[in-house]
Every structure is written in structure tokens, then in C-alpha cells.
Design an enzyme around this catalytic site. Sequence first.
Site, PDB file in Angstrom:
ATOM      1  N   TRP A 110       0.817  -1.223   0.000  1.00  0.00           N
ATOM      2  CA  TRP A 110       0.000   0.000   0.000  1.00  0.00           C
ATOM      3  C   TRP A 110       0.843   1.261   0.000  1.00  0.00           C
ATOM      4  CZ3 TRP A 110      -4.302  -0.777  -2.100  1.00  0.00           C
ATOM      5  CH2 TRP A 110      -5.004  -1.953  -1.867  1.00  0.00           C
ATOM      6  N   ASP A 179      -1.653   6.773   6.054  1.00  0.00           N
ATOM      7  CA  ASP A 179      -2.734   5.886   5.624  1.00  0.00           C
ATOM      8  C   ASP A 179      -2.994   4.940   6.793  1.00  0.00           C
ATOM      9  OD1 ASP A 179      -4.363   3.919   4.584  1.00  0.00           O
ATOM     10  OD2 ASP A 179      -3.118   3.485   2.832  1.00  0.00           O
ATOM     11  N   LYS A 203     -12.290  -1.713   6.274  1.00  0.00           N
ATOM     12  CA  LYS A 203     -11.476  -2.608   7.094  1.00  0.00           C
ATOM     13  C   LYS A 203     -11.963  -2.595   8.538  1.00  0.00           C
ATOM     14  CE  LYS A 203      -9.127  -2.822   3.344  1.00  0.00           C
ATOM     15  NZ  LYS A 203      -7.859  -2.318   2.909  1.00  0.00           N
TER      16      LYS A 203
HETATM   17  C1  LIG Z   1      -7.339  -1.682   1.690  1.00  0.00           C
HETATM   18  C2  LIG Z   1      -6.285  -0.663   1.801  1.00  0.00           C
HETATM   19  C3  LIG Z   1      -6.154   0.359   0.852  1.00  0.00           C
HETATM   20  C4  LIG Z   1      -7.046   0.462  -0.368  1.00  0.00           C
HETATM   21  O1  LIG Z   1      -8.295   0.929  -0.002  1.00  0.00           O
HETATM   22  P1  LIG Z   1      -9.371   1.264  -1.142  1.00  0.00           P
HETATM   23  O2  LIG Z   1     -10.558   1.696  -0.367  1.00  0.00           O
HETATM   24  O3  LIG Z   1      -9.601   0.004  -1.908  1.00  0.00           O
HETATM   25  O4  LIG Z   1      -8.800   2.339  -1.996  1.00  0.00           O
HETATM   26  C5  LIG Z   1      -5.149   1.291   1.041  1.00  0.00           C
HETATM   27  N1  LIG Z   1      -4.332   1.248   2.103  1.00  0.00           N
HETATM   28  C6  LIG Z   1      -4.433   0.282   3.036  1.00  0.00           C
HETATM   29  C7  LIG Z   1      -3.508   0.294   4.212  1.00  0.00           C
HETATM   30  C8  LIG Z   1      -5.405  -0.699   2.913  1.00  0.00           C
HETATM   31  O5  LIG Z   1      -5.521  -1.659   3.839  1.00  0.00           O
END
Ligand SMILES: *Cc1c(COP(=O)(O)O)cnc(C)c1O
Length: 367
Positions: A110, A179, A203
Site C-alpha cells: 500500500w 494511511d 477494514k
Molecule cells: C485496503 C487498503 C487500501 C485500499 O483501499 P481502497 O478503499 O480500496 O482504496 C489502502 N491502504 C491500506 C492500508 C489498505 O488496507
Amino acid sequence: MMKKNNTSFNRTTINFGAGPACLPLVVLEEIRDKLTDWYGGMSILEISHRHSKVMEHLENIERDFRQVLNIPEDFAVLFLSGGARGQFSAVPLNLLQGAKEADYIITGFWSYLAQQEGGKYCSANVVASSEPQQYRTIPPFKSWQLSDKAAYFHYTENETIHGVAFQEVPQVDKWLISDMTSSLLTKPIDFTRFGLIYASAQKNLGIAGITPVIVRKTLLGEAHPLTPAIFNYQKFYETKSLYNTPPLFSWYVLGLMVKWVQNEGGCALFAKRNAQKAALIYDLIDSSDFYSNVVDKAYRSPVNIPFNLPNKALEEKFLFEAEENGLRQLKGHKLIGGCRASLFNAMPLEHVEILASFMADFEKRYG
Ligand SMILES: *Cc1c(COP(=O)(O)O)cnc(C)c1O
């Protein structure tokens, strides 16, 4: 193996998926009970986002969200669409503010993608990367090549696929951008060093469609002129995130999740609970020659645990039998294969205990 109607959770299957991920049964029940009549005979799926009752509800969600995370007054809370991947673009568009460089540390898939996307808008300096170590660790601080000219420092707190996580906030002399898609609400946050935190909802905050952005107010208002309005933080701030038709259902579910975290005892409680859950699985892996986890012990994720069995055939057998026993979505991400157990807030300890005893039993039979 798996008891029907187990414990108080009353689910016949357990979902270990990394996102979309399991939701608390009480949240699903609340959604079901109110689905056809959320207010005045209208479903949350059909009511207008301009309805006074909805606007009031959205303000309550923001209040709860601020309360549960203890967000300081000098931060704005925005609710955008486009997921975390949308923020990979929105962050540089809004926060470069004339700078030509930004720092990114790469510790997994990511953060790699965030850096690649950031590179479209600036020179996205790779401060350090654990790619040569197959993303099994966090590069030591003394190896980081920080740039003086960087507008910000971006990192991914918990790498959902590789199962590697920062255990502490990086001590970098730039606004931190993080993030926190798979870690927000799993523990308390000290906002002192942060410029911005974002998280996709599916998540740990409910379902896909809504992306909270917690941003220092002093950083607003200087987006690049070509920033799509739909990604312009200032526009979302001015309109209370009602710039266009929002994904109201996702926003509403996020509100239920935040309330649920509050009711259960808050982020500190979940930090303890998540550590307890993770320890169950890591201890089992560490005391076994059958299961393995390749991540540097100092940086193991408390919520996403990738693990392997001695060979692919056994992994397939394991996943097949797990499914048969109602233990679902334990397959690892296709990038790294193997197995992965995601133990977000909504995964109760009782369900992790069921996984642990299934793993022990499987090892007894095939180890
Ligand atoms: C799942 C995830 C993403 C992607 O998220 P989207 O909503 O599909 O854009 C980005 N960063 C992390 C840490 C993730 O777990």
C-alpha cells in the site's frame, strides 16, 4: 469443530477477510431493524442528505468520531469518497502547496502504491524501502534519506497485506501523513505530529464508500488549481462534506461502528483486546514448527497476520477445511499467497480462540 450459534455472537461462520471485513452482529442487526424505516417511514437508502434529520445525524457522527479518537479542535474531519486510493492522489494535490517534493517510506504494497501515485504530482522521494527484504520489516530510522524540501512525510501505519506495522509514530520533522486504513480506531492516536490521517472504511470502520480524512485546518485552502473539486479538502470543509451526494449508507454504517467502539470502551480498550487476540495466534505460530510468520517480530501487525504452512498442498488443505468449518476468507492476498487472519476490532476474542484451536487441531492431524 465450529459450534453452531456459538457464544453470544450467534454467527455460524467467522469472516477473517481483510476488507470488506466482518462487522459486529449488533451493527448488522441495527442496520436490518432500521432498514425500511430510518426516519418518517423512509429508509436511509432513500432519504435525502439535505434532510434536516440526516444533517443532524451526520453532525452527531462527526461528534462521536471526534470523541472516540480524541481529535483536537485544530483538525477538520472530512468524509470523502474514492477510498484510500483516492487519497493517494488527493494528498499531494492538496498538500504539496507549491513544493516539488514529498517523502514516502515504502514498507509494503500500500505504501508502494501511495508513492507511485504521489509520483504523478511531484518528485516522490523514497526515504527508505523494505522491498529488498520482501516487506518483512521496517527500515531502521538511521537509514532514512529524508529530503529537506519535502512538503510532508507519508507512511502506511499498518500494511494490511504484508502484516507489518509501525509500532510508533515516526519522529520526523515534517507533517506526517498516514494511511491508517487498517489501523484507525484500533488504538488511541497522539495527533501532535500529524498533518493528515486518512482511512478507507471497509477494514475497520464499516463498509466501502466513505473515506474519513482528518486534516490540520492550517493545511486547508491551498490545493493545486487543477485539483478535482471532488478531491478538494477546502470544498468539503466548507460544505460539511455535502459537496455532492454523499455515500450516505456507508457514512451511516461508519457512524454505527464509531458508536459501537464508544460503547465497547473506546480505542484504548481495543488496543488491549487486539493485542490479546493477536498474541493468541502469534504464540501458536511461534511455538510450532508447522506454522510460520515471516515478519520481523518487532514490527508484526496486531490486526493482519499472514502465515504459512510447510507447503502449498497443506495450505490448500488448511483453507479448504477451514471453510468447511465456517472459518472463512483465510486465504492470503494473491501477492504473497499463504494464509492471513485479519483480526480487526469487530473480530471477538472468542472467534480468534476458535481459529487457534482449529489451527492446533489441524497441526495435530497433519504436522
Ligand atoms: C485496503 C487498503 C487500501 C485500499 O483501499 P481502497 O478503499 O480500496 O482504496 C489502502 N491502504 C491500506 C492500508 C489498505 O488496507
